[in-house]
Design an enzyme around this catalytic site. Structure first.
Site, PDB file in Angstrom:
ATOM      1  N   HIS A 260       0.814  -1.217   0.000  1.00 41.01           N
ATOM      2  CA  HIS A 260       0.000   0.000   0.000  1.00 41.01           C
ATOM      3  C   HIS A 260       0.850   1.270   0.000  1.00 41.01           C
ATOM      4  CE1 HIS A 260       0.475  -0.543   4.471  1.00 41.01           C
ATOM      5  NE2 HIS A 260       0.584   0.757   4.423  1.00 41.01           N
TER       6      HIS A 260
ATOM      7  N   ASP B 130      -0.074  -7.638   1.207  1.00 41.33           N
ATOM      8  CA  ASP B 130       0.476  -6.286   1.379  1.00 41.33           C
ATOM      9  C   ASP B 130       2.004  -6.302   1.324  1.00 41.33           C
ATOM     10  OD1 ASP B 130       0.130  -3.562   1.561  1.00 41.33           O
ATOM     11  OD2 ASP B 130       0.272  -3.528   3.747  1.00 41.33           O
TER      12      ASP B 130
ATOM     13  N   SER C  16       5.237   2.144   7.760  1.00 41.44           N
ATOM     14  CA  SER C  16       4.781   1.046   6.904  1.00 41.44           C
ATOM     15  C   SER C  16       5.865   0.628   5.922  1.00 41.44           C
ATOM     16  CB  SER C  16       3.540   1.456   6.117  1.00 41.44           C
ATOM     17  OG  SER C  16       2.393   1.255   6.865  1.00 41.44           O
TER      18      SER C  16
END
Length: 497
Positions: free
Chosen positions: A126, A157, A236
């Site tokens: 993402h 992901d 992330s």
């Protein structure tokens, strides 16, 4: 910031939006390449804590491998016209004519991990999804590199990038299957863009809070490491390392009411990430094995209804026609207990085990049918694509408490793509506070049987439910999930509140 129900994925992404006119940026390139050699150390960690006073040596070993990622998306829009009222259009013409197309840049901040000295980088999908340009800043190097996307896998992901460089500080990959709850872990990344290009990343410390977490709403394959190491926007795609500096996870999501760290973070296990990365590098995409069953967890009610002595295993709710499972003789109502020698404790275990296999590979499956153990061998197919659909309203008839059902007609069958051989009643409503909703019955399900008694229409379903005397009512339903429709079992509490 991307949201997954109450979970924030992309604690990721401090999204810095700059509205300005710009030319369209060149799209990232995808490539199929030879899988590189990665440094892997599967030696069990030393869990002795005697004499430990600092993690500085661990940080110095691992942090140079963590990079800053700046992905840019170019958004196109039209300048709004002040004269939208028809009265003004007679003087100024159609406001849609002659509008200027403008663009703006949306920048997403994230982190990544160097896994080979020649520039392969792991990150969260993402962080780079739909990016038009991706730049990488390497620790100790003020140069910025343009990255190309080798491949991304939304289901886990995980994504792989490549920069043109050599002699980079590649991290050593650990073995996430050897993690235990309570092991110390460090989260390394670039929260809130604190570390500027060339500077060292931020490090936070915590423990492994839980393993095998699922149900976060990613709609993919979930087997997360949970940690209380502080993770914030920008982290992330960053590294979760063990006490020896080996990569054990990729930071992906947090549970938070404020979009900041509240001590509940999640990381993709490195074993899963490595497996995905190798497939992305070798083929540009991830193809997964497909068995062709609709598995479900075994509740106490289902265990009682099927005469099972344990709730371990994955109950086969339905079997798709023409699939490897059907060809191997697996049937609705079977309980799968092992897959290729791996114990299957629930539905998620089976989904992960099958997905971990390549299409065309062979697998040995153990299952229980009518109290007897069986073993079959199957050749897995490739998992088909999925798409969501919903059911429309229909004439309603009371069935279970809080549940209404209706008869199937040709229009409903065509709209919902329900095969002609599916006979039963469609669920048109389920009260949120009902036992049926708690058991998992959904609007759009087709009830085929009640307590092992088949029924062809709504009236028959209602009569069977009203006459059910046991503590649980066992429903066999047909459900469309994406492009696939199949049967499953639901055990509904039949006691009155």
């Amino acid at each position: 910031m991307k949201q997954f129900s109450k979970f924030v994925s992309g604690f990721v992404a401090g999204v810095l939006v700059v509205a300005l006119c710009a030319d369209a940026l060149q799209s990232s390139l995808r490539a199929t390449e030879q899988v590189p050699s990665m440094a892997v150390d599967t030696t069990p960690i030393n869990r002795s804590t005697s004499g430990l006073t600092s993690f500085a040596p661990v940080v110095k070993r691992a942090s140079p491998s963590v990079v800053n990622i700046y992905s840019t998306r170019v958004l196109h829009y039209h300048e709004s016209h002040p004269f939208m009222n028809p009265f003004f259009q007679q003087f100024f013409g159609n406001p849609d004519e002659g509008q200027r197309e403008l663009t703006r840049r949306e920048q997403v901040l994230g982190s990544g991990i160097i896994i080979t000295a020649d520039g392969y980088i792991l990150t969260a999908n993402h962080v780079i999804a739909n990016a038009d340009e991706i730049k990488i800043a390497v620790t100790g190097n003020k140069n910025e590199y343009r990255a190309r996307v080798i491949g991304g896998d939304p289901d886990t992901d995980v994504a792989v990038l490549k920069i043109d460089a050599s002699g980079l500080p590649a991290i050593t990959l650990g073995d996430s299957s050897q993690l235990d709850v309570g092991d110390i872990v460090l989260a390394i990344g670039n929260p809130f863009d604190i570390s500027q290009p060339g500077q060292t990343p931020t490090v936070t410390m915590g423990i492994v809070s839980a393993l095998g977490r699922s149900g976060l709403g990613f709609n993919g394959y979930e087997n997360f490491i949970q940690t209380d190491a502080a993770i914030n926007p920008g982290n992330s795609g960053g590294a979760l390392v063990d006490a020896e500096g080996r990569l054990v996870g990729i930071n992906t999501a947090i549970e938070s009411s404020s979009e900041g760290s509240e001590g509940i973070g999640f990381a993709v296990p490195v074993n899963l990430a490595r497996h995905v990365a190798e497939r992305l590098i070798s083929g540009g995409r991830v193809s997964r094995g497909y068995l062709g069953v609709l598995p479900q967890d075994i509740t106490p009610g289902l265990a009682q209804s099927f005469g099972l002595s344990t709730e371990n295993g994955a109950l086969v709710g339905g079997v798709e026609p023409g699939t490897p499972a059907e060809k191997a003789g697996i049937q609705s109502g079977d309980v799968i207990t092992q897959f290729n020698g791996e114990t299957i404790g629930d539905e998620n275990d089976l989904l992960l085990a099958v997905a971990d296999c390549a299409p065309g590979s062979k697998a040995a499956i153990k299952f229980i049918r009518d109290g007897q153990a069986h073993t079959v061998k199957v050749t897995l197919a490739e998992r088909p694509s999925e798409a969501a659909q919903s059911a429309p309203q229909q004439n309603q008839t009371d069935a279970l408490d809080g549940v209404t059902v209706g008869d199937l007609d040709s229009d409903l069958r065509s709209q919902l793509q329900i095969p002609d051989d599916i006979q039963g009643a469609i669920v048109t409503d389920v009260a949120q506070d009902s036992h049926a909703a708690e058991a998992g019955l959904q609007k759009g399900d087709v009830i085929l049987a009640v307590d092992h008694h088949s029924a062809g229409n709504a009236d028959q379903i209602v009569n069977l439910c009203n006459n059910a005397k046991g503590k649980y009512i066992l429903l066999k339903v047909w459900r469309k999930e994406g492009d696939i429709g199949g049967t499953r079992y639901i055990s509904v509490d039949n006691t009155k509140d």
